[in-house]
Design an enzyme around this catalytic site. Sequence first.
Site, short mmCIF file in Angstrom:
data_model
loop_
_atom_site.label_atom_id
_atom_site.label_comp_id
_atom_site.label_asym_id
_atom_site.label_seq_id
_atom_site.Cartn_x
_atom_site.Cartn_y
_atom_site.Cartn_z
CB VAL A 1 44.51 36.79 44.55
CG1 VAL A 1 42.99 36.66 44.66
CG2 VAL A 1 45.19 35.84 45.52
CB CYS A 2 44.61 40.93 41.12
SG CYS A 2 44.43 41.72 42.72
CB THR A 3 46.86 37.39 37.76
OG1 THR A 3 47.79 38.46 37.96
CG2 THR A 3 47.09 36.76 36.39
CG LEU B 1 41.58 41.56 36.62
CD1 LEU B 1 42.84 42.39 36.48
CD2 LEU B 1 40.36 42.39 36.28
#
Length: 212
Positions: free
Chosen positions: A45-47, A50
């Site tokens: 999810v973070c990928t 960002l």
Amino acid sequence: MMSLRIGDEAPNFTAQTTEGEIDFHLWLGNNWGVIYSHPADFTPVCTTELGRTAQLKNDFQKRKTKVIAVSVDDLDSHHKWIVDINETQNCTVEFPIIADSDRNVATLYNMIHPKASTSTTVRSVYFISPDKKIQAIITYPASTGRNFTEILRVIDSLQLTAEYLVATPVDWEVGQDVIIPPSVKQEDVEKQYPKGHRVIKPYLRYTPQPNK
């Protein structure tokens, strides 16, 4: 430590980032800012988040808003992760990611919620005005990716209402009518809002967005 609230000064800090060491307040300068946290590097999810931030570089620049991310992993991990982000999200990450392995920034900004995790951050978003005051806060669990259309919409609303005596209604977007605050007396409305207005109820009055 007490939770940060709207109107509080955004805590300052010095940290190592993928763009070098920064003093947060000096780095922010006279810009608006968004500081937001990520549970860990190399997480799916973070990928995507960002990557989306990188794709929206021009949108943030247009709003004179600097974005900085926080992750509790170290600098070497961040740099390796950026390679993956650029590859998988078809982007170029050009904003700083804070190396917060000591959890200093995460602690300052209350980004670790022990009932969710004692070691990683939730998805906190802090919106900061040029005078270094916190203007809005959004928090999501680790399982829910953020909506960056909403993040941009919040910035637009904050910047508009900082400059003009208006409020933005539900689902408002740039160019739509805004609300006249109840604190403005009806006898002062025509002078204060030369573009005109319409009254739905004495407490519910609309006027065109003043800077459009």
